[in-house]
Design a protein around this motif. Structure first.
Motif, PDB file in Angstrom:
ATOM      1  N   UNK A 266       0.704  -1.391   0.012  1.00 26.00           N
ATOM      2  CA  UNK A 266       0.029  -0.010   0.073  1.00 26.00           C
ATOM      3  C   UNK A 266       0.952   1.464  -0.243  1.00 26.00           C
ATOM      4  N   UNK A 267       1.868   1.404   0.687  1.00 29.29           N
ATOM      5  CA  UNK A 267       2.742   2.458   0.899  1.00 29.29           C
ATOM      6  C   UNK A 267       4.249   2.313   0.109  1.00 29.29           C
ATOM      7  N   UNK A 268       4.620   1.283  -0.179  1.00 34.25           N
ATOM      8  CA  UNK A 268       5.882   0.935  -0.629  1.00 34.25           C
ATOM      9  C   UNK A 268       6.900   1.051   0.319  1.00 34.25           C
TER      10      UNK A 268
ATOM     11  N   UNK B  92       6.980   9.568   1.639  1.00 35.49           N
ATOM     12  CA  UNK B  92       5.824   8.986   2.323  1.00 35.49           C
ATOM     13  C   UNK B  92       6.544   8.361   3.642  1.00 35.49           C
ATOM     14  N   UNK B  93       5.973   8.896   5.088  1.00 42.20           N
ATOM     15  CA  UNK B  93       6.585   8.352   6.133  1.00 42.20           C
ATOM     16  C   UNK B  93       6.424   6.816   6.268  1.00 42.20           C
ATOM     17  N   UNK B  94       7.391   6.120   6.961  1.00 40.11           N
ATOM     18  CA  UNK B  94       7.334   4.799   7.277  1.00 40.11           C
ATOM     19  C   UNK B  94       6.478   4.643   8.565  1.00 40.11           C
ATOM     20  N   UNK B  95       6.120   3.564   8.966  1.00 34.99           N
ATOM     21  CA  UNK B  95       5.303   3.149  10.328  1.00 34.99           C
ATOM     22  C   UNK B  95       6.249   3.542  11.167  1.00 34.99           C
ATOM     23  N   UNK B  96       6.692   4.530  11.830  1.00 36.02           N
ATOM     24  CA  UNK B  96       7.752   4.717  12.732  1.00 36.02           C
ATOM     25  C   UNK B  96       7.319   4.080  14.005  1.00 36.02           C
ATOM     26  N   UNK B  97       6.218   4.019  14.540  1.00 39.27           N
ATOM     27  CA  UNK B  97       5.729   3.380  15.720  1.00 39.27           C
ATOM     28  C   UNK B  97       6.114   1.899  15.848  1.00 39.27           C
TER      29      UNK B  97
ATOM     30  N   UNK C  22       4.670  12.907  10.636  1.00 36.96           N
ATOM     31  CA  UNK C  22       4.016  11.875  11.018  1.00 36.96           C
ATOM     32  C   UNK C  22       3.496  12.339  12.364  1.00 36.96           C
ATOM     33  N   UNK C  23       2.326  11.711  12.741  1.00 34.79           N
ATOM     34  CA  UNK C  23       1.473  11.772  14.135  1.00 34.79           C
ATOM     35  C   UNK C  23       1.914  10.863  15.080  1.00 34.79           C
TER      36      UNK C  23
ATOM     37  N   UNK D  82      -2.138   8.808   9.601  1.00 34.01           N
ATOM     38  CA  UNK D  82      -1.024   9.150  10.801  1.00 34.01           C
ATOM     39  C   UNK D  82       0.129   9.762   9.996  1.00 34.01           C
ATOM     40  N   UNK D  83       0.152   9.848   8.587  1.00 31.02           N
ATOM     41  CA  UNK D  83       1.208  10.486   7.837  1.00 31.02           C
ATOM     42  C   UNK D  83       0.982  11.796   7.139  1.00 31.02           C
ATOM     43  N   UNK D  84       1.661  12.567   6.648  1.00 32.76           N
ATOM     44  CA  UNK D  84       1.451  13.637   5.916  1.00 32.76           C
ATOM     45  C   UNK D  84       2.656  13.894   5.235  1.00 32.76           C
ATOM     46  N   UNK D  85       2.575  13.481   3.688  1.00 39.38           N
ATOM     47  CA  UNK D  85       3.796  13.444   2.796  1.00 39.38           C
ATOM     48  C   UNK D  85       4.101  14.692   2.287  1.00 39.38           C
TER      49      UNK D  85
END
Length: 380
Positions: free
Chosen positions: A102-104, A130-135, A160-161, A288-291
């Motif tokens: 979905x996000x690559x 596009x931010x990764x899932x840093x959480x 990122x939120x 949770x992301x703002x690219x």
């Protein structure tokens, strides 16, 4: 021709570079120091260290961690080859894992199986801004005692939120974040890079290694009223940024919020123009992301040939690029043993194209791109 990208450079940048030239200090100096302070403040990082490009930033990050022969670093193959090269340049082994379709971006669910006793670090790429899932990534890295490096080459200005707060990529949320200022990026210094960290010891190592391991920086030596003999404490590199580049970078940084806002508007317009075509997959931005929308990547229907679509668009004055490369398919890495399934990475390269996106893009240009792509989608 509608280009794939176009930097925003104007008289302000030209004047800043001219002033740096006429100052007499053109290598790493006061402009670099000022750019570092301003970039750190912008992203919310305690420390920022400017370097010659993002590839050297990634290598410095690994060098400061003493990553070397026999070590493994987990990363995505679906990234510009500089990510893998920075690992190999330290004598370590890149271990490729697949991306989220979905996000690559690197899929956190696949990381645990890739960790071995030799794993020293994870390099997570914020692909195309596009931010990764840093959480998920930070939790996994902390659980295993592994350093998380963010390849934020494309992500200056992305957010990122974290819990209830929106924070800029580069704060950093991992241990180190590395940025690029290449002309394809949202802001540019021609070439150039930056490392951010909250670790004072790592920042000290970056500064030592980027300048041949020199114990005393040029700025200190030249500004001293006493004779200073420097030492070369470790085997380092020449990874410095020039003051002309930094002077341009400071002006670019002032533009960054506006550039991101404009690019987000262009991306939103693409979604309106292209959102109703069956089989065309548009990029996904998690809630949770703002690219910063460094690139706009669409997945073509299976019935269409990627190269033919790109050529037909080029014939109509529209530049595109294929989906982001997979390093494991390139000659330096093709013979390396692959431990993990990379099917989503390969499909992203083979079935996707990047459309033109830049802050100055006009409505007429976007309409032309959309109409020409629609015509391709109508075929077959």
């Amino acid at each position: 021709m509608i280009p794939i990208a176009m930097p925003v450079l104007a008289e302000q940048e030209a004047d800043a570079a001219r002033a740096a030239v006429l100052s007499g200090w053109v290598s790493q100096g006061p402009q670099v120091a000022a750019f570092e302070r301003e970039f750190a403040a912008f992203v919310g990082a305690p420390f920022a260290c400017a370097v010659s490009n993002c590839t050297t930033a990634l290598q410095l990050a690994l060098a400061a961690l003493d990553v070397g022969p026999g070590d493994e670093v987990i990363t995505a193959s679906h990234s510009f080859i500089a990510t893998a090269n920075s690992i190999r340049n330290q004598g370590a082994v890149p271990i490729f894992v697949d991306v989220d379709p979905e996000t690559y971006n690197i899929d956190p669910r696949r990381l645990a199986d890739a960790i071995t006793p030799r794993t020293r670090a994870i390099i997570a790429v914020h692909q195309m801004g596009m931010p990764c899932d840093l959480g998920a990534l930070t939790a996994l890295a902390d659980r295993h005692g592994i350093t998380l490096i963010e390849d934020a080459a494309c992500a200056a200005g992305s957010e990122i939120q974290i819990k209830e707060n929106w924070e800029r990529i580069g704060k950093p949320h991992g241990h180190i974040a590395c940025f690029s200022f290449h002309p394809r990026k949202v802001i540019t210094t021609g070439e150039g890079g930056m490392l951010t960290t909250a670790d004072a010891d790592l920042d000290r190592k970056f500064r030592l290694l980027r300048q041949h391991g020199m114990s005393v920086p040029d700025t200190v030596r030249h500004g001293s009223s006493q004779v200073i003999f420097e030492e070369y404490l470790v085997s380092g590199y020449n990874f410095r940024m020039t003051d002309m580049q930094a002077a341009i970078g400071r002006k670019q940084l002032e533009r960054l919020p506006d550039l991101v806002a404009r690019r987000r508007a262009v991306a939103a317009r693409y979604a309106e123009l292209l959102g109703n075509f069956e089989g065309l997959r548009l990029p996904t931005e998690p809630k949770w992301a703002k690219s910063n929308w460094q690139s706009y990547c669409v997945r073509l229907p299976n019935r269409l040939d990627q190269r033919s679509v790109m050529q037909n668009l080029l014939d109509q004055g529209i530049a595109t690029r294929r989906g982001i490369m997979c390093s494991h398919r390139e000659p330096p890495y093709v013979k390396a043993a692959q431990r993990h399934d990379l099917r989503h990475s390969e499909l992203a390269q083979d079935r996707s194209i990047l459309l033109p996106i830049y802050a100055q893009m006009s409505e007429a240009e976007q309409l032309h791109v959309a109409e020409c792509l629609k015509a391709e989608l109508a075929k077959g």
